[in-house]
Design an enzyme around this catalytic site. Structure first.
Site, PDB file in Angstrom:
ATOM      1  N   ARG A  28       0.773  -1.077  -0.035  1.00  0.00           N
ATOM      2  CA  ARG A  28      -0.126   0.017  -0.033  1.00  0.00           C
ATOM      3  C   ARG A  28       0.846   1.258  -0.211  1.00  0.00           C
ATOM      4  NH1 ARG A  28      -4.195   2.287   4.491  1.00  0.00           N
ATOM      5  NH2 ARG A  28      -5.769   2.721   3.143  1.00  0.00           N
ATOM      6  N   ARG A  31      -0.035   4.323  -2.705  1.00  0.00           N
ATOM      7  CA  ARG A  31      -1.129   4.708  -2.840  1.00  0.00           C
ATOM      8  C   ARG A  31      -0.978   6.320  -3.105  1.00  0.00           C
ATOM      9  NH1 ARG A  31      -4.886   5.856   1.891  1.00  0.00           N
ATOM     10  NH2 ARG A  31      -3.298   6.336   3.338  1.00  0.00           N
ATOM     11  N   CYS A  52      10.263  34.463  22.954  1.00  0.00           N
ATOM     12  CA  CYS A  52      10.240  33.094  23.252  1.00  0.00           C
ATOM     13  C   CYS A  52      10.275  33.050  24.665  1.00  0.00           C
ATOM     14  CB  CYS A  52      11.579  32.259  22.607  1.00  0.00           C
ATOM     15  SG  CYS A  52      11.615  30.647  23.196  1.00  0.00           S
ATOM     16  N   CYS A  55      13.707  31.134  26.064  1.00  0.00           N
ATOM     17  CA  CYS A  55      14.976  31.724  25.817  1.00  0.00           C
ATOM     18  C   CYS A  55      15.661  32.045  27.176  1.00  0.00           C
ATOM     19  CB  CYS A  55      14.939  32.746  24.699  1.00  0.00           C
ATOM     20  SG  CYS A  55      15.342  31.993  23.165  1.00  0.00           S
ATOM     21  N   ASN A  77       6.243  23.224  34.849  1.00  0.00           N
ATOM     22  CA  ASN A  77       5.214  23.503  33.642  1.00  0.00           C
ATOM     23  C   ASN A  77       3.943  24.497  34.477  1.00  0.00           C
ATOM     24  OD1 ASN A  77       3.321  23.554  31.718  1.00  0.00           O
ATOM     25  ND2 ASN A  77       3.919  21.571  30.849  1.00  0.00           N
ATOM     26  N   HIS A 116      18.003  29.060  20.667  1.00  0.00           N
ATOM     27  CA  HIS A 116      16.771  28.933  20.139  1.00  0.00           C
ATOM     28  C   HIS A 116      16.593  28.088  19.122  1.00  0.00           C
ATOM     29  CE1 HIS A 116      12.601  30.181  19.990  1.00  0.00           C
ATOM     30  NE2 HIS A 116      12.769  30.633  18.732  1.00  0.00           N
ATOM     31  N   ASN A 156       8.213  16.192  22.532  1.00  0.00           N
ATOM     32  CA  ASN A 156       7.273  16.612  21.465  1.00  0.00           C
ATOM     33  C   ASN A 156       8.098  17.651  20.485  1.00  0.00           C
ATOM     34  OD1 ASN A 156       5.057  14.872  22.225  1.00  0.00           O
ATOM     35  ND2 ASN A 156       4.435  16.803  23.510  1.00  0.00           N
ATOM     36  N   CYS A 163       3.745  20.752  19.419  1.00  0.00           N
ATOM     37  CA  CYS A 163       4.723  21.343  20.041  1.00  0.00           C
ATOM     38  C   CYS A 163       4.443  22.901  19.720  1.00  0.00           C
ATOM     39  CB  CYS A 163       6.082  20.908  19.658  1.00  0.00           C
ATOM     40  SG  CYS A 163       7.369  21.886  20.429  1.00  0.00           S
ATOM     41  N   SER A 164       4.255  23.540  20.591  1.00  0.00           N
ATOM     42  CA  SER A 164       3.995  24.968  20.402  1.00  0.00           C
ATOM     43  C   SER A 164       5.213  26.193  20.485  1.00  0.00           C
ATOM     44  CB  SER A 164       2.852  25.542  21.482  1.00  0.00           C
ATOM     45  OG  SER A 164       3.401  25.150  22.869  1.00  0.00           O
ATOM     46  N   HIS A 167      11.745  26.218  20.385  1.00  0.00           N
ATOM     47  CA  HIS A 167      13.142  26.172  21.247  1.00  0.00           C
ATOM     48  C   HIS A 167      13.209  24.845  21.606  1.00  0.00           C
ATOM     49  CE1 HIS A 167      15.829  28.541  23.964  1.00  0.00           C
ATOM     50  NE2 HIS A 167      15.827  27.227  24.355  1.00  0.00           N
ATOM     51  N   HIS A 169      13.287  21.625  23.497  1.00  0.00           N
ATOM     52  CA  HIS A 169      12.634  21.212  24.784  1.00  0.00           C
ATOM     53  C   HIS A 169      12.066  20.097  24.781  1.00  0.00           C
ATOM     54  CE1 HIS A 169       9.021  23.174  23.250  1.00  0.00           C
ATOM     55  NE2 HIS A 169       8.532  22.264  24.541  1.00  0.00           N
ATOM     56  N   GLN A 171       9.866  17.488  28.059  1.00  0.00           N
ATOM     57  CA  GLN A 171       9.142  17.544  29.517  1.00  0.00           C
ATOM     58  C   GLN A 171       9.467  16.475  30.110  1.00  0.00           C
ATOM     59  OE1 GLN A 171       4.939  18.767  28.852  1.00  0.00           O
ATOM     60  NE2 GLN A 171       5.114  19.160  26.648  1.00  0.00           N
ATOM     61  N   HIS A 284      11.582   4.766  28.323  1.00  0.00           N
ATOM     62  CA  HIS A 284      10.748   3.863  29.047  1.00  0.00           C
ATOM     63  C   HIS A 284      11.785   3.202  29.961  1.00  0.00           C
ATOM     64  CE1 HIS A 284       6.522   3.286  26.764  1.00  0.00           C
ATOM     65  NE2 HIS A 284       6.664   4.400  27.607  1.00  0.00           N
ATOM     66  N   HIS A 299      14.934   1.707  27.535  1.00  0.00           N
ATOM     67  CA  HIS A 299      14.966   1.856  25.818  1.00  0.00           C
ATOM     68  C   HIS A 299      14.162   3.264  25.602  1.00  0.00           C
ATOM     69  CE1 HIS A 299      11.324   0.020  27.229  1.00  0.00           C
ATOM     70  NE2 HIS A 299      10.630   0.326  26.337  1.00  0.00           N
ATOM     71  N   TYR A 319     -10.057   3.319  10.978  1.00  0.00           N
ATOM     72  CA  TYR A 319      -9.636   2.003  11.347  1.00  0.00           C
ATOM     73  C   TYR A 319      -8.605   1.720  12.603  1.00  0.00           C
ATOM     74  CZ  TYR A 319      -8.176  -2.892  11.001  1.00  0.00           C
ATOM     75  OH  TYR A 319      -8.002  -4.264  11.099  1.00  0.00           O
ATOM     76  N   GLU A 320      -7.706   2.645  12.281  1.00  0.00           N
ATOM     77  CA  GLU A 320      -6.570   2.688  13.600  1.00  0.00           C
ATOM     78  C   GLU A 320      -7.023   2.882  14.929  1.00  0.00           C
ATOM     79  OE1 GLU A 320      -6.366   3.789  10.275  1.00  0.00           O
ATOM     80  OE2 GLU A 320      -4.342   3.581   9.589  1.00  0.00           O
TER      81      GLU A 320
END
Ligand SMILES: O=P(O)(O)O[C@H]1O[C@H](CO)[C@@H](O)[C@H](O)[C@H]1O
Ligand SMILES: O=P(O)(O)O[C@H]1O[C@H](CO)[C@@H](O)[C@H](O)[C@H]1O
Lengths: 351, 351
Positions: A28, A31, A52, A55, A77, A116, A156, A163-164, A167, A169, A171, A284, A299, A319-320
């Site tokens: 697939r 496609r 930012c 920074c 946070n 940054h 992220n 991710c907003s 810079h 980083h 978490q 993990h 890992h 489907y997922e």
């Protein structure tokens, strides 16, 4: 009737870490795509962005100012998903269908660099080692808090991953319960260890090294590979060669090798589509519940969404969500592509 | 020490259908958003689009032409994730870590309407009943194929959900194995039924109707509610009042009620942000393996990604991928918002 050919025929593969199957559709891959294209930021970032909130020296949402930090910098946070307050919980609130319990936790943000504009693959090895040292410190400090039983370190990266802020980083969410995915992973590692006396990932890694097919990078202490049961198109896992449970168990040499493989893997990722490659990644490792956890094998997962270009991602939808994870093309193909890519970042490579 | 307040304090909730927890952060609803905004298509669609491969009479990717259909139209997916070929499979390919098995299946596309520009909430009740009739026919036809043991009916709506064509359509993936999520749901329903002699969802629905807090719509035969354990901001479930396993068990009256609640729920969704509301939805029902499945209770899931506007979605990334699903604000709040919205579509409402 034709014989099963794993490189061609639709099939399911089993993930022994979480006890789930994935549907693989090798044919697939080709496609056509007429769907949504992601916007790619081609903006060249400044070394320091006065707007930012990550920074050095700048103000954050809560009005506090970041210190003029030199390497990495950690803060709580401002919009944490959990709170530290101890909550009184009456057991009789429990209900067959309305089952809920309070959760205590701490969320921190880890700035990887004062710069940054620098992401992991563009940093020096010692800058990455410095991040690992910060992770170790946080794992110890948070893990030592009595009610904290698990410390999730993650990143992220990229707007497409929610991710907003570009810079660099990551978490850390530390909490009293084992999160769902971690608990599953622990249960399966435990069952394996109790039966075999070796860790599931030590034996899996041996089988992968024998096969070679899915290996992306190997050094003295770590291997980066596309797992046999990978869901995301270019999903990878970094597995330690030695069996140990947590980041604080890393020797000095292992810390160096971990930094190196992180740099090389993320450089290959950026080189894949000549773009700053988006992903969620995370470590993990052993819970911090004070118990012996010989079953845990350190890992790190990388879950990158891109499918065939910087702007076309894999959608885990329909489907997922209702059935099961599905991938186009095989993990072996992805491993081959990643393996053959240079690990010198395209921005620094001489042309 | 403060008493647990589910409307305010971070907590985890348990989903008995899949045996997983979700982290709920009621206080986090108001964090500022500086991240990616989704592009919203404000394009007014034509009734017929000559370039659309789903419109009546037009050509598809494989060169075939769609018939000039009048209501719904079904065809085999040109880029199916599974194939129908029978594959010979040597059991000894099985391996502790490299466990794979061939999977047979059929993927179909269901066009909901000849009109390129009409989505479910804008259709008449009898047009929606017609779609339900098509689903029944497909469930029967595919389910009767010997090697097909499960039929997944679903819809991906909106570009943000990976849908590549706005022409109203859904999909059906029918296959030999029970997909992961379905198998989990079946196991938990079975354990409950064996213990209690009633279906899990019948008893859950009773508890929800008694509470009222999470109910969005109720009619003679169906209830739409935000599940206690909802992950997505405006996730809902449609549950039948009567316990039955599959779409072909619907009486004529129930078919009418199902069509009505589908129209009302999707109209409320569109009215939430005055936009064509994206989601993945799908029916979970009895396998077609020929066995008695008294434990199965017919229901439909809606997983919509939008969080607080037509352009800001919830990202299930990082912690959610590595740890567990997390939501800001409570399911009760979302239910209240949806309940209070009009079920007359904003495009047709008189102003
Ligand atoms: O088949 P489509 O509509 O092209 O594809 C869409 O739905 C499929 C089933 O949910 C997913 O596997 C794809 O990732 C998504 O883009
Ligand atoms: O905390 P951030 O970066 O604002 O938020 C991001 O990461 C979190 C943890 O993975 C997710 O819950 C959010 O959906 C995502 O937008």
């Amino acid at each position: 009737m034709k014989n099963f050919d794993i490189t061609e025929d639709p099939h399911r593969r089993f993930n022994p870490l979480i006890n789930e199957w994935v549907l693989v559709s090798p044919h697939r891959a080709k496609r056509p795509w007429q769907g949504q294209n992601e916007t790619i930021s081609t903006e060249v970032l400044p070394k320091h962005d006065p707007t930012c909130y990550l920074c050095p020296g700048n103000a954050r949402a809560n009005g506090m100012h970041n210190p003029k930090y030199d390497n990495s910098f950690v803060f709580e946070n401002d919009f944490a998903a959990m709170k530290q307050d101890e909550i009184m919980f009456e057991e009789d609130i429990k209900h067959t269908f309305f089952k809920a319990q309070p959760e205590r936790g701490i969320s921190r943000v880890v700035c990887f660099s004062p710069r940054h504009d620098l992401t992991l693959p563009e940093m020096d090895i010692d800058e990455i080692e410095n991040i690992i040292t910060t992770w170790k410190k946080e794992y110890t400090e948070l893990g030592n808090i009595k009610y904290i039983n698990y410390v999730q370190i993650f990143e992220n990266k990229g707007a497409v991953m929610g991710c907003s802020n570009p810079h660099p980083h990551g978490q850390i969410w530390a909490q009293s319960s084992l999160p769902t995915q971690v608990e599953k992973t622990q249960n399966n590692q435990k069952a394996y260890f109790d039966k075999n006396g070796t860790t599931l990932l030590a034996d899996y890694l041996k089988a992968e090294l024998r096969s070679g097919e899915r290996i992306v990078i190997e050094n003295d202490h770590f291997v980066a590979l596309v797992p046999f049961w990978a869901i995301w198109p270019y999903e990878t896992m970094i597995i330690s060669k030695r069996s140990f449970g947590k980041i604080t168990d890393l020797t000095t040499d292992e810390t160096g090798s971990f930094a190196k493989i992180l740099k090389q893997l993320t450089a290959k990722y950026d080189n894949l589509f000549n773009t700053s490659f988006p992903y969620s990644s995370g470590i993990h490792q052993s819970p911090t519940d004070g118990l012996e956890h010989s079953e845990w094998h350190f890992h790190m997962h990388f879950y990158p969404p891109l499918l065939r270009s910087a702007s076309v991602k894999k959608f885990m939808v329909g489907y997922e969500m209702l059935g099961e994870s599905q991938r186009d093309s095989t993990p072996e193909k992805s491993a081959e592509v990643l393996r053959q890519l240079s690990d010198v970042h395209y921005k620094t490579a001489k042309v």
